[in-house]
Design a protein around this motif. Structure first.
Motif, PDB file in Angstrom:
ATOM      1  N   MET A 151      -6.939   1.067  -9.553  1.00  0.00           N
ATOM      2  CA  MET A 151      -8.436   1.218  -9.151  1.00  0.00           C
ATOM      3  C   MET A 151      -8.557   2.997  -8.955  1.00  0.00           C
ATOM      4  SD  MET A 151     -10.197  -0.469  -5.793  1.00  0.00           S
ATOM      5  CE  MET A 151      -9.154   0.496  -4.581  1.00  0.00           C
ATOM      6  N   GLY A 185      -5.311  -3.995 -11.836  1.00  0.00           N
ATOM      7  CA  GLY A 185      -3.876  -3.947 -11.096  1.00  0.00           C
ATOM      8  C   GLY A 185      -3.427  -5.086 -10.326  1.00  0.00           C
ATOM      9  N   LEU A 186      -4.765  -5.885  -9.800  1.00  0.00           N
ATOM     10  CA  LEU A 186      -4.328  -7.125  -9.120  1.00  0.00           C
ATOM     11  C   LEU A 186      -3.647  -8.256 -10.240  1.00  0.00           C
ATOM     12  CD1 LEU A 186      -4.326  -8.643  -6.325  1.00  0.00           C
ATOM     13  CD2 LEU A 186      -6.688  -9.428  -6.876  1.00  0.00           C
ATOM     14  N   ALA A 202      -2.952  -2.661  -7.662  1.00  0.00           N
ATOM     15  CA  ALA A 202      -4.631  -2.650  -7.679  1.00  0.00           C
ATOM     16  C   ALA A 202      -4.968  -1.468  -7.070  1.00  0.00           C
ATOM     17  CB  ALA A 202      -5.076  -3.812  -6.926  1.00  0.00           C
ATOM     18  N   PHE A 250      -9.466  -2.340 -10.086  1.00  0.00           N
ATOM     19  CA  PHE A 250      -8.922  -3.592  -9.197  1.00  0.00           C
ATOM     20  C   PHE A 250      -8.396  -4.646  -9.750  1.00  0.00           C
ATOM     21  CE2 PHE A 250      -9.518  -6.818  -6.319  1.00  0.00           C
ATOM     22  CZ  PHE A 250      -8.703  -6.411  -5.111  1.00  0.00           C
ATOM     23  N   ASP A 261       0.006  -7.072 -10.474  1.00  0.00           N
ATOM     24  CA  ASP A 261       0.699  -7.363  -9.345  1.00  0.00           C
ATOM     25  C   ASP A 261       0.839  -8.954  -9.542  1.00  0.00           C
ATOM     26  OD1 ASP A 261       0.399  -4.821  -8.338  1.00  0.00           O
ATOM     27  OD2 ASP A 261      -1.089  -5.156  -6.950  1.00  0.00           O
TER      28      ASP A 261
END
Length: 171
Positions: free
Chosen positions: A81, A60-61, A77, A57, A64
């Motif tokens: 994840m 990925g965040l 995310a 998470f 992003d």
């Protein structure tokens, strides 16, 4: 701040720097390996599905947030994840052939992540390629990620084992 948080933040930073600066130079058919997913898979294979979800998470965040306005925040995310969770859940099943299994898992999850991100991107209208281009990206990214995964798996696993969770470090 716990040293493990700094270590995992450093892993995410290095993977993002590789993905955005060095690997575009070695793109094949304009696709490059997904070292972020490979790094998350390596950590999840050491520490399990819970850590795979958390690190996936965060990674990925971060991806992003640095990708610009063309991406849908949260999509990366969700994908990374999911890859971290899947890797952690598959850990017991690849123990017999750890090296080959890890490489195959990195390729499969990178390809699956590319497919899911591509399909969701098409569904939400945030990417323009067609479905055949998404399918081509799935295959190329999966194979390319499997090819480079030994270069990421070994150092990542070594680093994670140097900083075990507090419950394991005290025993």
């Amino acid at each position: 701040m716990p040293i493990r948080v700094v270590v995992f933040a450093g892993l995410i930073l290095v993977a993002l720097l590789l993905k955005t600066t060095l690997l575009p130079t070695f793109a094949f058919l304009s696709f490059r390996p997904d070292v972020l997913i490979v790094m998350v898979v390596a950590v999840a294979l050491v520490e399990g599905a819970d850590m795979g979800i958390k690190l996936g998470f965060a990674a990925g965040l971060a991806q992003d947030l640095i990708s610009g306005q063309a991406a849908l925040v949260g999509l990366g995310a969700l994908v990374v994840m999911g890859a971290g969770y899947a890797a952690g859940r598959m850990k017991p099943y690849i123990a017999a052939s750890e090296r080959t299994g890890s490489i195959a898992l990195c390729g499969a999850l990178s390809g699956a992540g590319t497919l899911v991100a591509g399909l969701l991107g098409l569904m939400f209208g945030v990417i323009e390629p067609s479905l055949p281009r998404v399918l081509l990206a799935t295959v190329v990214v999966g194979l390319y990620s499997a090819l480079v995964s030994p270069l990421v798996l070994r150092p990542t696993r070594w680093l994670v084992k140097q900083f075990p969770p507090p419950s394991l470090a005290s025993s």
